[in-house]
Enzyme design. Structure first.
Site, PDB file in Angstrom:
ATOM      1  N   PRO A 173      37.417  41.020  41.329  1.00 57.99           N
ATOM      2  CA  PRO A 173      38.123  42.143  41.896  1.00 57.99           C
ATOM      3  C   PRO A 173      39.573  41.811  42.153  1.00 57.99           C
ATOM      4  O   PRO A 173      39.886  40.928  42.937  1.00 57.99           O
ATOM      5  CB  PRO A 173      37.389  42.405  43.194  1.00 57.99           C
ATOM      6  CG  PRO A 173      36.585  41.183  43.470  1.00 57.99           C
ATOM      7  CD  PRO A 173      36.764  40.232  42.360  1.00 57.99           C
ATOM      8  N   GLU A 174      40.435  42.525  41.495  1.00 62.45           N
ATOM      9  CA  GLU A 174      41.852  42.473  41.809  1.00 62.45           C
ATOM     10  C   GLU A 174      42.178  43.767  42.540  1.00 62.45           C
ATOM     11  O   GLU A 174      41.266  44.529  42.877  1.00 62.45           O
ATOM     12  CB  GLU A 174      42.677  42.307  40.528  1.00 62.45           C
ATOM     13  CG  GLU A 174      42.244  41.067  39.736  1.00 62.45           C
ATOM     14  CD  GLU A 174      43.072  40.807  38.491  1.00 62.45           C
ATOM     15  OE1 GLU A 174      44.243  41.209  38.472  1.00 62.45           O
ATOM     16  OE2 GLU A 174      42.540  40.219  37.538  1.00 62.45           O
TER      17      GLU A 174
END
Length: 276
Positions: A2-3
């Site tokens: 997850p960015e």
DNA sequence: CGGCAAACCTGCGAGC
DNA sequence: TGCTCGCAGGTTTGCC
């Protein structure tokens, strides 16, 4: 996984399940995540109403009605599963299970256990040790070429490695660093301090554009990562370079195609002809 | 202080 | 089929 765009997507999905809802039970099933839970974590959530959700960098913030905030980082493999309390019982990597007064259930699932949850007083949120040193939010108006130029000055590291430094700009990870540099036409090995004003301007625009587009697409679903609703984000189909080694460059007709190199131990993807 | 490798932990795909 | 190896979206730590 997850960015910033994925955390934003997760945040919006979890908000649907938690905002305005009262937590009737919270259970820690595995306490040994990246850092220990605060004392009485589960008890302190129980009975609280979630007033709002927000995001800072790759952190999700659940604001509670008693003035405390649940801080959550998904690490590499963390997911938030949204369902009903009478769904199948929690599985192997379901480390935290939250149930709400409307029969809903939110489960923090994290195979690699690089994620974490903590509690912080709302008034001290920005001073939390994990947030205090973070750089600007890339989608904020305050993230300008002048601000990035100041952060890059005197930095000898390659620009791609520098973009992963969360004190320079917050929320960019390995995927969007490569994607933003491709859009800006900048070679990932360029020393950060060597970029011209015009190049920094192009980079800021590229960062904002690629993050905004990714959020609009529901983020990227790599491997098992997906939105809390179970839907898959689709931005991975829009990658220009990430994980596309050897495939054609979407910006030119060079026969070499997309290259992969390793920088600071992590893969970087780029086009050697289009990025200079 | 800057920069880099290693560490944290598990799963999966490729190759043999 | 099954094993080993390398690699994966992040961050911190410790060593030069």
């Amino acid at each position: 996984m997850p960015e910033l765009p994925e955390v934003e997507t997760v945040c919006r999905g979890v908000a649907q399940a938690l905002e305005g809802r009262k937590i009737v039970s919270a259970q820690i099933r595995r306490p040994d995540l990246r850092r220990p839970f605060p004392p009485d974590f589960a008890r302190r959530l129980s009975g609280r109403t979630v007033t709002a959700l927000s995001r800072r960098a790759k952190y999700m913030c659940w604001h509670l009605d008693d003035g405390w905030v649940v801080l959550c980082h998904l690490g590499m493999s963390g997911r938030m599963l949204v369902g009903r309390a009478d769904d199948a019982p929690p599985g192997k990597h379901d480390h935290v299970v939250i149930e709400t007064d409307d029969g809903g259930r939110v489960t923090f699932n994290d195979a690699r256990r690089f994620g974490l949850m903590d509690l912080v007083a709302a008034a001290d949120l920005e001073r939390h040790p994990l947030l205090a040193a973070l750089g600007p939010e890339p989608l904020d108006a305050a993230f300008t070429p002048a601000v990035l130029a100041a952060a890059l000055a005197a930095r000898k590291s390659p620009i791609k490695v520098t973009l992963l430094d969360q004190t320079v700009v917050a929320g960019i990870g390995n995927i969007y660093a490569s994607e933003a540099l491709f859009r800006a036409g900048l070679h990932p090995a360029r020393p950060a301090a060597g970029l011209s004003g015009a190049e920094i301007g192009a980079l800021v625009a590229a960062i904002k554009a690629v993050l905004a587009e990714a959020i609009a697409s529901g983020g990227s679903s790599l491997r098992e990562h997906r939105q809390p609703s179970g839907e898959l984000g689709c931005f991975q189909h829009a990658f220009a370079v990430y994980d596309r080694e050897g495939r054609p460059c979407p910006g030119c007709t060079c026969k070499e195609g997309i290259r992969r190199i390793t920088q600071a131990g992590r893969s970087t993807y780029y086009c050697d002809k289009r990025q200079v």
